[in-house]
Design a protein around this motif. Structure first.
Motif, short mmCIF file in Angstrom:
data_model
loop_
_atom_site.label_atom_id
_atom_site.label_comp_id
_atom_site.label_asym_id
_atom_site.label_seq_id
_atom_site.Cartn_x
_atom_site.Cartn_y
_atom_site.Cartn_z
N HIS A 183 10.59 17.46 -78.69
CA HIS A 183 11.31 17.60 -77.43
C HIS A 183 12.69 16.95 -77.50
N ASP B 167 15.05 19.17 -78.59
CA ASP B 167 15.16 20.25 -77.61
C ASP B 167 14.64 21.58 -78.16
N TYR B 168 13.51 21.50 -78.83
CA TYR B 168 12.84 22.67 -79.38
C TYR B 168 11.84 23.24 -78.38
N ILE B 169 11.61 24.53 -78.49
CA ILE B 169 10.45 25.18 -77.89
C ILE B 169 9.75 25.95 -79.00
N THR B 170 8.56 26.44 -78.70
CA THR B 170 7.78 27.20 -79.67
C THR B 170 7.55 28.61 -79.16
N GLN C 35 11.05 31.82 -73.63
CA GLN C 35 10.36 30.73 -72.94
C GLN C 35 9.33 30.08 -73.87
N ASP C 36 9.08 28.80 -73.68
CA ASP C 36 8.11 28.09 -74.49
C ASP C 36 6.74 28.76 -74.38
N THR D 184 10.03 27.62 -84.33
CA THR D 184 10.83 26.74 -83.49
C THR D 184 12.12 27.41 -83.10
N ARG E 210 15.71 26.56 -80.35
CA ARG E 210 16.35 25.67 -79.39
C ARG E 210 16.17 26.22 -77.98
N ARG E 211 15.88 25.34 -77.04
CA ARG E 211 15.72 25.74 -75.65
C ARG E 211 16.98 26.45 -75.18
N GLY E 212 16.80 27.58 -74.51
CA GLY E 212 17.95 28.33 -74.01
C GLY E 212 18.40 29.46 -74.92
N GLU E 213 17.83 29.52 -76.13
CA GLU E 213 18.23 30.60 -77.04
C GLU E 213 17.51 31.89 -76.70
#
Length: 365
Positions: free
Chosen positions: A276, A279-282, A354-355, A296, A298-301
Motif C-alpha cells: 500500500h 500505492d499498488y493495487i492487484t 479497480q483493486d 500489480t 499503480r492505483r489510478g492506472e
C-alpha cells in the motif's frame, strides 16, 4: 523496471534477517557492521486470499501471485552523508528505490552489538533521518546551481522553480523532511527529477524480541509516537521469528503464533503495508483456464496500463477489456454466470482498474 521497496536502517537492526524472511533469498547475516555492502535484491510475494478464491473458481493448472522487489541496503551510520561507513555509496542505493521501510531495533541482545552503548529507537530514527536530510541538502544545492545557470537566458521562466527549490532548501536546513513539507503538486513536479531521499514514502518496522510480542512494549510505543508525528505506519514484528517460521509447516507456524498472541505472520502485515505504501493495487487474469495470475498496478492506472503490464503487444494491439469485479465473481461462482447476470463488462483503454478486478484483454497485433 519493477518498483522497489528499500530496507533502510542502522547496522545490526535486523534488515538482512527481515530480507531473508521476505524473499527466502539467503542473504548473508552476521553480527558486525557492513555485512551487506552491495545491496541484496529479491522478490516478496504478496499473500492474497482472493487469488486462491479466483483459482478455486477457474481451476487452473498454475497459480502465480503478485510480487514486488525488495532491496536490502547496507546499514547507514552517523556521518553517512559525509562518506562515513561507505555512506555515499549506500545512500546512492537508497535513491534508486521507490519507497522506504526503515527497520528500527527495539530489542536487547548482548550477542548482537548495537552501534551505540544504549538502545534508543527514536534516536536511531533521527540519526538516519539527519543523514538523509544532509544528503538531500547537498544534492538539492547542486541542483539549484544548475537551474540558476539555465535561468540566465530566460530568468522569468525559472522563477517559480527556483523559488520552490529555495523553499525546500530552507525546510531541509531546519531539519524537515521533504515529504512533510506543504508543497502543491506543481511544486513537487519541480523536484521529480532530483530523487530526494526524504521525499520517498516511508513506513517503520519495529523489530522486537519474542518476549515483546505482540505489542512491542515501551520501545515500540516510542516509535509509534514518532511515526504519528509524520503520519507514517508502524509494523511490529520479530524478524528472527519470521525468518524461522517460513521453514515450518503452516499449521505448526500458526499454532506457535497463536501462543504469541498473533493471528497470522507479521510478515504478511508488513508486505501489505509495503504494498500500500507503494500505492499498488492487484488485478487478476485467467489464461484459458491454464493460469490464474495476480498482477500489480499503480492505483489510478488504466486498462491500457494493465495490458502493458502483462505484455507490450497487448498494449500495442489493445481492443477492449472484459472486466468483472472480484466480489461479483465470488458471488457468481463462475465467469459464465457472471456474464449471464450482467456483471461481466466491456471496458475501453481509459477504464481505471479497480483493486480486485478480474480482467481479460482482447487485442490484435
Amino acid at each position: 523496471m519493477p518498483l522497489q521497496l528499500g530496507l533502510v536502517g542502522l547496522p545490526n537492526v535486523g534488515k538482512s534477517t527481515l530480507f531473508n524472511a521476505l524473499t527466502k533469498a539467503g542473504a548473508e547475516v552476521a553480527n558486525y557492521p557492513f555485512t551487506t555492502i552491495a545491496p541484496n535484491v529479491g522478490v516478496a510475494v504478496v499473500p492474497d486470499p482472493r487469488l486462491q478464491r479466483v483459482a478455486a473458481i477457474i481451476g487452473p493448472e498454475r497459480v502465480v501471485p503478485a510480487a514486488f522487489q525488495v532491496v536490502d541496503v547496507a546499514g547507514l551510520v552517523k556521518g553517512a552523508s559525509q562518506g562515513e561507513g561507505l555512506g555515499n555509496q549506500f545512500l546512492s542505493h537508497v535513491r534508486t528505490v521507490d519507497a522506504i521501510a526503515m527497520v528500527v531495533r527495539c530489542f536487547e541482545d548482548e550477542h548482537v552489538p548495537h552501534v551505540t552503548a544504549y538502545l534508543d529507537p527514536v534516536e536511531d530514527i533521527e540519526t538516519i533521518q539527519l543523514e538523509l536530510v544532509l544528503a538531500d541538502l547537498a544534492v538539492l544545492e547542486r541542483h539549484l546551481e544548475r537551474v540558476q545557470t539555465q535561468a540566465k537566458a530566460h530568468p522569468r521562466d525559472y522563477e517559480a522553480e527556483i523559488a520552490t527549490i529555495e523553499t525546500v532548501l530552507e525546510g531541509l536546513r531546519a531539519g524537515r523532511l521533504v515529504r512533510q513539507m506543504d508543497l502543491d503538486e506543481h511544486q513537487r513536479g519541480y523536484l521529480s527529477d532530483v530523487a530526494l531521499l526524504t521525499n520517498k514514502p516511508t513506513l517503520y518496522v519495529a523489530n522486537v524480541g519474542e518476549e515483546q510480542l505482540p505489542d512491542g512494549g515501551e520501545a515500540v510505543a516510542a516509535v509509534r509516537a514518532k511515526a504519528a508525528e509524520e503520519g507514517a505506519e508502524v509494523v511490529v514484528l520479530s524478524a528472527q521469528i519470521e525468518s524461522e517460521l517460513i521453514e515450518w509447516e503452516p499449521d505448526e507456524a500458526l499454532a506457535y503464533l497463536a501462543d504469541l498472541g498473533l493471528e497470522a505472520p507479521a510478515l504478511d502485515r508488513f508486505i501489505w503495508a509495503s504494498y500500500h505504501l507503494l500505492d499498488y493495487i492487484t488485478f487478476f487474469t485467467t489464461t484459458g483456464g491454464k493460469e490464474v495470475r495476480a498482477w500489480t498496478l499503480r492505483r489510478g492506472e488504466t486498462a491500457l496500463h494493465a495490458a502493458g503490464a502483462i505484455h507490450s503487444d497487448m498494449a500495442r494491439g489493445f481492443i477492449r477489456a472484459e472486466v468483472v469485479g472480484y466480489e461479483d465473481l465470488d458471488a457468481a461462482g463462475s465467469i459464465a454466470r457472471a456474464r449471464e447476470v450482467g456483471k461481466l463488462r466491456l471496458e475501453g483503454r481509459e477504464y481505471v482498474v479497480q483493486d480486485g478486478d478480474v480482467i481479460h484483454i482482447r487485442f490484435a497485433v
